[in-house]
Enzyme design. Sequence first.
Site, PDB file in Angstrom:
ATOM      1  N   ASP A  46     101.555  80.930 -63.167  1.00  0.00           N
ATOM      2  CA  ASP A  46     102.308  80.886 -61.905  1.00  0.00           C
ATOM      3  C   ASP A  46     101.370  80.489 -60.769  1.00  0.00           C
ATOM      4  O   ASP A  46     100.299  81.076 -60.597  1.00  0.00           O
ATOM      5  CB  ASP A  46     102.927  82.252 -61.613  1.00  0.00           C
ATOM      6  CG  ASP A  46     103.670  82.278 -60.281  1.00  0.00           C
ATOM      7  OD1 ASP A  46     104.903  82.122 -60.296  1.00  0.00           O
ATOM      8  OD2 ASP A  46     103.008  82.457 -59.238  1.00  0.00           O
ATOM      9  N   TYR A  51      99.309  78.222 -52.135  1.00  0.00           N
ATOM     10  CA  TYR A  51      98.038  78.826 -52.544  1.00  0.00           C
ATOM     11  C   TYR A  51      96.871  77.856 -52.385  1.00  0.00           C
ATOM     12  O   TYR A  51      95.717  78.274 -52.387  1.00  0.00           O
ATOM     13  CB  TYR A  51      98.089  79.285 -54.003  1.00  0.00           C
ATOM     14  CG  TYR A  51      99.155  80.296 -54.334  1.00  0.00           C
ATOM     15  CD1 TYR A  51      99.851  80.989 -53.342  1.00  0.00           C
ATOM     16  CD2 TYR A  51      99.488  80.563 -55.657  1.00  0.00           C
ATOM     17  CE1 TYR A  51     100.836  81.906 -53.667  1.00  0.00           C
ATOM     18  CE2 TYR A  51     100.461  81.482 -55.986  1.00  0.00           C
ATOM     19  CZ  TYR A  51     101.142  82.147 -54.995  1.00  0.00           C
ATOM     20  OH  TYR A  51     102.119  83.051 -55.320  1.00  0.00           O
ATOM     21  N   LYS A  76     105.842  76.597 -56.504  1.00  0.00           N
ATOM     22  CA  LYS A  76     106.783  76.922 -55.432  1.00  0.00           C
ATOM     23  C   LYS A  76     106.734  75.898 -54.299  1.00  0.00           C
ATOM     24  O   LYS A  76     105.672  75.346 -53.998  1.00  0.00           O
ATOM     25  CB  LYS A  76     106.475  78.320 -54.875  1.00  0.00           C
ATOM     26  CG  LYS A  76     106.386  79.397 -55.949  1.00  0.00           C
ATOM     27  CD  LYS A  76     105.926  80.715 -55.403  1.00  0.00           C
ATOM     28  CE  LYS A  76     105.592  81.672 -56.529  1.00  0.00           C
ATOM     29  NZ  LYS A  76     104.291  81.382 -57.175  1.00  0.00           N
ATOM     30  N   HIS A 107     109.581  79.274 -51.954  1.00  0.00           N
ATOM     31  CA  HIS A 107     108.606  80.346 -51.807  1.00  0.00           C
ATOM     32  C   HIS A 107     109.081  81.441 -50.849  1.00  0.00           C
ATOM     33  O   HIS A 107     108.907  82.631 -51.104  1.00  0.00           O
ATOM     34  CB  HIS A 107     107.277  79.766 -51.326  1.00  0.00           C
ATOM     35  CG  HIS A 107     106.098  80.621 -51.650  1.00  0.00           C
ATOM     36  ND1 HIS A 107     104.835  80.126 -51.773  1.00  0.00           N
ATOM     37  CD2 HIS A 107     105.984  81.952 -51.875  1.00  0.00           C
ATOM     38  CE1 HIS A 107     103.986  81.101 -52.064  1.00  0.00           C
ATOM     39  NE2 HIS A 107     104.666  82.217 -52.130  1.00  0.00           N
TER      40      HIS A 107
END
Length: 299
Positions: A46, A51, A76, A107
Amino acid sequence: MPATKSVKLNTGAEIPTVGLGTWKSAPGAVEHAVSFALQNGYTHIDTAAAYGNETEVGVGIKASGVPRGSFFLTTKLDNPDHENAAEALEKSLQNLGTDYLDLWLMHWPAPMTPGSKAAVKTIDWLNTWKSMEKLYKAHPEKLKAIGVSNFSVEYLERLLANAEVVPAVNQIELHPSCPQQDIVDFCNSKGIAITAYSPLGSDNSPLLTNEVVKKIADNYKVQPANILISLQANRPGVNVLTKSVTNTRIESNRKVIDLKEEEIKELNDIDKTLHFRACHPSWTGWGSLGFPDCKDADA
């Protein structure tokens, strides 16, 4: 309910019960973590555009040598990309070095414009979901499932009242001090699987030294982290993300315990005296998202 190896999605696909999360995993370290995890039994990775490590995750996937069809991959849609879903999807695919995603999530229901630091009320996240639906229907070869993340019951109700596609997953923070049982129950009733993130309560969490958690861990001769991960894996319709960049912990975190009913009750009762949320970004306008007002832990 004992833990299972996978949770069935409303698409008919199966999502592994335990996966490797990559939130806060730094470039360099995350490449190794992903590669090591895939080579040592993990079958779900994931990540997220937000990120900032999709490219490194892709490097780790390639380095693992594990065939793409052998694992489940989630990423996401970032907040600034709510009006550019198609372009964002292509960028994520390119960064990850893959032809398809097993799961693509919105997200946050908190659209932003590029460079902004707060959610923009003039952009409706529901229109973003409709864009994701169109991409899902038009490109089944690229998108196997779509879903959401950080959605409260209020937001899920609005989505379901207007959606053509029921989300396959809602990814939310879950641990003994943030059980969010109302969301879990609602999703179970609508055929939406739950992915639990931050099952330990984030780094240096007080849950890791909690006496109840430690007692149960000692009984099974495992680490407190195993008990906290197992609690989520024992919940119906829930799969869970672990996170580490250390080989021994990556391996250890896969060990799931079938907890007894009384142990689950003890763990759930922790929320009565220790209640916090690890992920509580101020820019979301959290209260307006329909989540309860939780005090952050020092974690």
